[in-house]
Scaffold this active site. Structure first.
Site, short mmCIF file in Angstrom:
data_model
loop_
_atom_site.label_atom_id
_atom_site.label_comp_id
_atom_site.label_asym_id
_atom_site.label_seq_id
_atom_site.Cartn_x
_atom_site.Cartn_y
_atom_site.Cartn_z
N HIS A 1 57.96 17.63 7.19
CA HIS A 1 58.68 18.71 6.93
C HIS A 1 58.01 20.03 6.49
CE1 HIS A 1 59.09 18.89 2.55
NE2 HIS A 1 58.96 17.63 2.75
N ASP B 1 58.42 22.13 -7.49
CA ASP B 1 57.82 23.11 -6.94
C ASP B 1 58.25 23.86 -5.58
OD1 ASP B 1 57.70 21.41 -4.84
OD2 ASP B 1 55.69 21.01 -4.89
N GLU C 1 54.65 25.92 -2.11
CA GLU C 1 54.86 25.08 -3.24
C GLU C 1 53.79 25.10 -4.38
OE1 GLU C 1 55.28 23.99 0.11
OE2 GLU C 1 57.52 23.49 -0.08
#
Ligand code: UD1
Ligand code: UDP
Length: 381
Positions: A218, A96, A132
């Site tokens: 992250h 993704d 994503e």
């Protein structure tokens, strides 16, 4: 001879595509070309090094502080030239990331077939995870073949109207990688010692027999206030639980480095270290008490090792381990993170309930299944 091109660009894609690269390179009837976008540079190179992969093509696109426009446009235009030169029969992408989406789009523009590895995971909220979910859904639209890790991901694809014939449930290739690495680090004594020594240099506490929480984070949607909250939560926990250590290999993204270093630097039981090589990370995961993360891949790996995972997200496209009880979504609010970690540190019954070894992601043979399927399709062309 038919040509397959395997494309990836970030650390997690590399970890999950590495065993597939080797399987395809071993196939005599297929010419395999490995192309990295290098959307990540250092973190990608760490993985290439561990798995002994030398890319045939390296687009080397990473810029410090790149945004989504930089990454998408750079890959799209560079990929045009690669596809013209290589003219592959099939391109395999993974997961993704923007590398995945931009590569699939380039293939679509060129009329080249795409096979999507780790297809069909969904939150069905286009903004979470961002970008994503969008990348994965659009790659699904652009793909000819879908390699779904679980029955659930297959049913997501069928619900969207994808042709059943073009979907194969394979398990997740991360289990193939995990088996490879566990086998290497646990069966080879000198390797085991070498990794221990490297970790000794990074962590100056008795990590082999002291309780520690392993942390990674992250996600773009956590940048800003959520990241500050996450760091404040870790700080509070570290001050309250002096006998517990907090080990955090910090992602190289400046949006992560800055708040983490600002809030957590200097605390005695918090260890801010550079991103670890995959072998070192899995090694340390085995010794950890629990995991606090917003990562996708770690939600798949940690349950296999019986480690409870608290996920700093509100939704996940990987509900299998949540349903089994080894993964829990805790969001990114300070109070919720503190409360849930405290519970696991103090309530043994709760801890044991979550620390179940559970792997819904396959038998480590995903790559064999993908190669077999692709050979069949290419032979029929
Ligand atoms: C990317 C993916 C995300 C994936 C994550 C895995 C997109 C939009 N995001 O996010 O889906 O979960 O990788 O980690 O595709 N950097 C370095 N060296 C490196 C890697 C990163 O310095 O080896 C720094 C650079 O300043 C770079 C920044 O991190 O510009 C951001 O990298 P980028 O790939 O754009 O985003 P990630 O947050 O890493
Ligand atoms: N990982 C690693 N070194 C680290 C932290 C994580 O090798 O210091 C591995 C981890 O085992 C997993 C992958 O990186 O396989 C996850 O990458 P990341 O969290 O960056 O991306 P995501 O999975 O969220 O896309």
């Amino acid at each position: 001879m038919k040509k397959v091109m395997i494309v990836f660009g970030t650390r997690p894609e590399a970890i999950k595509m590495a065993p597939l690269c080797h399987k395809f390179k071993e196939e005599e009837g297929i010419k395999t070309v490995i192309c990295v976008t290098a959307q990540h540079r250092e973190m990608l190179d760490q993985v290439l090094n561990i798995f002994n992969i030398v890319p045939d093509i390296d687009l080397n696109i990473m810029k410090k502080g790149q945004d989504l426009f930089d990454v998408t446009s750079s890959i799209l235009t560079k990929m045009r030239d690669v596809l013209i030169n290589e003219s592959p029969d099939l391109v395999l992408v993974h997961g993704d990331t923007t590398t995945t989406f931009a590569t699939s789009l380039a293939c679509f523009y060129m009329g080249i077939k795409v096979g999507h590895v780790e297809a069909g995971l969904r939150t069905n909220d286009i903004k979470a995870p961002f970008p994503e979910e969008y990348n994965r859904q659009t790659t699904g639209i652009l793909s000819d073949y879908h390699f779904a890790p679980t029955a659930l991901s297959k049913s997501n694809l069928i619900d969207e109207g994808k042709n059943k014939e073009n979907i194969l449930v394979t398990g997740n290739t991360v289990i193939d990688s995990l088996h490879l690495v566990l086998n290497k680090i646990n069966s080879d004594k000198s390797k085991h010692m070498a990794i221990s020594e490297r970790i000794n240099k990074l962590l100056q506490f008795q990590w082999e027999d002291t309780r520690f929480v392993l942390i990674t984070g992250h996600r773009r949607e956590n940048f800003g206030q959520s990241f500050l909250d996450i760091c404040e939560a870790i700080k509070e926990l570290a001050i309250k639980n002096k006998d517990t250590h907090f080990v955090y290999p910090v992602h190289l993204n400046p949006n992560v480095q800055e708040p983490v270093n600002k809030i957590l630097y200097g605390l005695k039981n918090v260890w801010l270290i550079k991103p670890l090589e995959y072998e070192e990370f899995i090694f340390l995961l085995q010794y950890s008490y629990l995991v606090l993360t917003d990562s996708g891949g770690i939600q798949e790996e940690a349950p296999s090792l019986g480690k409870p995972v608290l996920v700093m997200r509100d939704v996940t496209e990987r509900p299998e381990a949540v349903d089994a009880g080894t993964v829990k979504l805790v969001g990114a609010s300070k109070n919720n993170i503190v409360k849930n970690i405290d519970l696991l540190l103090t309530n043994e019954e709760m801890y044991s309930k979550m620390a179940l070894s559970h792997n819904p992601y396959g038998d480590g043979k995903a790559c064999d299944k993908i190669v077999h399927f692709v050979k069949g399709e290419l032979d029929g062309c």
